[in-house]
Structures are given as C-alpha cells and as structure tokens.
Design an enzyme around this catalytic site. Sequence first.
Site, PDB file in Angstrom:
ATOM      1  N   ARG A 185       0.660   6.042  -2.631  1.00 32.77           N
ATOM      2  CA  ARG A 185       1.680   5.064  -2.222  1.00 32.77           C
ATOM      3  C   ARG A 185       3.065   5.466  -2.705  1.00 32.77           C
ATOM      4  O   ARG A 185       4.028   5.428  -1.936  1.00 32.77           O
ATOM      5  CB  ARG A 185       1.320   3.664  -2.718  1.00 32.77           C
ATOM      6  CG  ARG A 185       0.116   3.072  -2.005  1.00 32.77           C
ATOM      7  CD  ARG A 185      -0.275   1.744  -2.587  1.00 32.77           C
ATOM      8  NE  ARG A 185      -0.615   1.909  -4.005  1.00 32.77           N
ATOM      9  CZ  ARG A 185      -0.640   0.935  -4.907  1.00 32.77           C
ATOM     10  NH1 ARG A 185      -0.338  -0.294  -4.554  1.00 32.77           N
ATOM     11  NH2 ARG A 185      -0.984   1.174  -6.138  1.00 32.77           N
ATOM     12  N   ASN A 215      -2.392  -0.433  -0.517  1.00 33.61           N
ATOM     13  CA  ASN A 215      -3.815  -0.115  -0.596  1.00 33.61           C
ATOM     14  C   ASN A 215      -4.607  -1.214   0.098  1.00 33.61           C
ATOM     15  O   ASN A 215      -4.243  -2.385   0.027  1.00 33.61           O
ATOM     16  CB  ASN A 215      -4.287  -0.044  -2.056  1.00 33.61           C
ATOM     17  CG  ASN A 215      -3.876   1.237  -2.740  1.00 33.61           C
ATOM     18  OD1 ASN A 215      -3.541   2.222  -2.102  1.00 33.61           O
ATOM     19  ND2 ASN A 215      -3.914   1.225  -4.064  1.00 33.61           N
TER      20      ASN A 215
END
Length: 90
Positions: free
Chosen positions: A19, A37
């Site tokens: 990320r 996520n």
Amino acid sequence: MMQCLHAFVSGRVQGVWFRQSTVETAVAHGLNGWVRNLDDGRVELMAKGNEHGLLQLEAWLSIGPKLATVAEVKSERLENTEEFDGFVII
C-alpha cells in the site's frame, strides 16, 4: 482528460509495504485516489489521473515492491466523477 483505474491485486501483497509503495508510485505519476487491504488478502485501489500516469501505475502493480509476489492484477477503467484529495491509504 482525467480517467479512473479500479484494480484488485492478489498474491503476497499484504504485509510487504504494497500500500505505501502504491501511494509513492501513484504520487510520483501525479495520480489521486486510494488503496486498501481487503479481508481476502488482496489489495484494492482506485486511481484517477491522466492516461500516461495510469498506465505507469498499472504496469508497476504487476511487479509491486521488492517483498511482494504479485499473482494477478484485475483492472478496469471507470467513468468516475468522484474527486480525490491526494493519494491515501484507507
């Protein structure tokens, strides 16, 4: 003209700085949006920007950061009028 990329990335993509690396890559290409996520182990993202920047991000997603092992990227282009302020992890 601004376009929007919606993508799901699967493989070893959680717990490997995916990320944060996505944020850095997106910002470097002048994109706005978000990344997160998912409970099933995938990463989902929405990015908005010019075609060149989206193509660069899409190419990077298939590789990911050093510790990641990307198995698959499913992506689509959307018409999106939503405005994003920067690129963030949600």
